[in-house]
Design an enzyme around this catalytic site. Structure first.
Site, PDB file in Angstrom:
ATOM      1  N   GLY A 144      32.371   0.985   2.499  1.00 56.77           N
ATOM      2  CA  GLY A 144      30.949   0.688   2.433  1.00 56.77           C
ATOM      3  C   GLY A 144      30.664  -0.231   1.260  1.00 56.77           C
ATOM      4  N   CYS A 145      29.544  -0.941   1.307  1.00 53.97           N
ATOM      5  CA  CYS A 145      29.246  -1.945   0.274  1.00 53.97           C
ATOM      6  C   CYS A 145      28.951  -1.311  -1.082  1.00 53.97           C
ATOM      7  CB  CYS A 145      28.098  -2.844   0.731  1.00 53.97           C
ATOM      8  SG  CYS A 145      26.598  -1.967   1.218  1.00 53.97           S
ATOM      9  N   TYR A 146      28.022  -0.359  -1.133  1.00 52.34           N
ATOM     10  CA  TYR A 146      27.778   0.340  -2.398  1.00 52.34           C
ATOM     11  C   TYR A 146      29.038   1.062  -2.858  1.00 52.34           C
ATOM     12  CZ  TYR A 146      22.614  -0.050  -2.319  1.00 52.34           C
ATOM     13  OH  TYR A 146      21.322  -0.493  -2.353  1.00 52.34           O
ATOM     14  N   ALA A 147      29.777   1.599  -1.893  1.00 52.50           N
ATOM     15  CA  ALA A 147      30.957   2.380  -2.228  1.00 52.50           C
ATOM     16  C   ALA A 147      31.987   1.548  -2.979  1.00 52.50           C
ATOM     17  CB  ALA A 147      31.571   2.972  -0.961  1.00 52.50           C
TER      18      ALA A 147
END
Length: 333
Positions: A144-147
């Site tokens: 995931g991007c935030y991840a």
């Protein structure tokens, strides 16, 4: 002929970025792009930045993808698993959705809902030992991007025992492309410009992914919508366990990572510097008042946070150098 690749869900922002990267890749031959409502439209009619790419969107069906050597799934969360299961075993798959990231079925049910499709090899090459696992895999779950912005800032510190894993706080701002391309009232220009707004406070779906990949056991995560099209800036804080220099820990962990750059002392990450690249910029310090470790991380949410990361994983899966077709440098101004 190169390695034949296809993109399912190519009409979205991440799909469009994938098409851009794949069209310029020296070893991948982009043969198919599929969409739902945009099926039958020329790719350039949906993605004008790809003028000259002579490709028409097909319908997102297994038969349209079955002749590829490798398929990228850039579909909404919950839609990848069924399509992946219908593809021939000969087709390698990189899933940009969340369907196969989590090992814990209860975590999937709590944050996403529905049946858990099972975990694939997690596609973050910078984690210890992960390049070898990705290179041996036929199915990889993209981050995931935030991840990815948070995990890269945090995982080496947790692994080294430099911070406590039970008290981590993250506040991260993202550009609007992270919300997808579907029209939504709160993403209109008049609503977004001149405004910062938190969302999914206390219950964002990337929390279990971050905990699973970083070793964190207690996480407070607050995402913020920022008035920019792309980019993520994450500020990560944690309590130290001793007097280890957090910047030195990160620098040692990523000494051989081509896309992760621990900036020189005094230089701080900002989103514009990573735009258009597959890089993550990091800086760390210790707060003079609270004593908490602070790490700031910047990525392009469509690059290292999605399409670039997917190409990096695909490169490893087919035996190419992970940097093939990807830039470490951002686009400015």
């Amino acid at each position: 002929m190169g390695i034949r690749v296809a993109v399912a869900g190519a009409s979205g922002y991440a799909g469009g970025e994938l098409l851009r990267l794949l069209a310029g890749h020296p070893e991948f031959d982009l043969v198919t792009a599929t969409a739902h409502s945009q099926a039958g439209q020329p790719v350039a009619a949906v993605h004008p930045q790809l003028a000259g790419l002579d490709l028409v969107f097909g319908a997102t069906e297994p038969a349209a993808l079955a002749d590829a050597d490798l398929v990228f799934l850039a579909l909404p969360h919950g839609q990848s698993a069924a399509l992946a299961a219908a593809l021939p075993d000969s087709v390698a798959v990189v899933d940009l959705g969340a369907d196969h990231r989590l090992r814990d079925a209860d975590a999937w049910a709590g944050y996403y809902g529905g049946a858990h499709a099972g975990a694939w090899t997690y596609g973050l090459p910078e984690l210890p030992g992960r390049r070898v696992e990705i290179a041996a895999a036929r199915q990889v779950a993209n981050t995931g991007c935030y991840a990815v912005a948070t995990i890269l800032a945090l995982a080496p510190l947790v692994a080294a025992g430099a911070v406590r894993p039970d008290d981590v706080v993250v506040v991260a701002a993202s550009g609007t492309s992270g919300a997808g391309r579907v029209a939504k009232a709160h993403l209109l220009g008049s609503e977004v410009m001149g405004d910062l707004s938190p969302y999914k406070v206390g219950a964002h779906q990337h929390v279990p992914e971050i905990k699973q990949a970083s070793g964190v056991t207690g996480l407070s995560f607050t995402p913020v919508l920022a008035p920019m099209p792309r980019g993520i800036l994450a500020t990560v804080t944690a309590l130290p366990t001793g007097d280890a220099d957090p910047r030195a820990v990160l620098a040692a962990a990523y000494a051989d990572a081509p896309f992760v750059h621990v900036l020189p002392e005094g230089a701080w990450p900002h989103t514009a510097a990573t735009a258009g690249s597959n890089s993550c910029h990091l800086q760390a310090t210790v707060d003079a008042d609270s004593g908490r470790v602070i790490v700031v991380s910047a990525v392009d949410n469509l690059g290292k946070g999605a399409a670039g990361q997917a190409v990096q994983n695909a490169n490893l899966m087919v035996g190419l150098p992970e940097t093939t077709g990807l830039s470490v440098f951002g686009v400015a101004p």
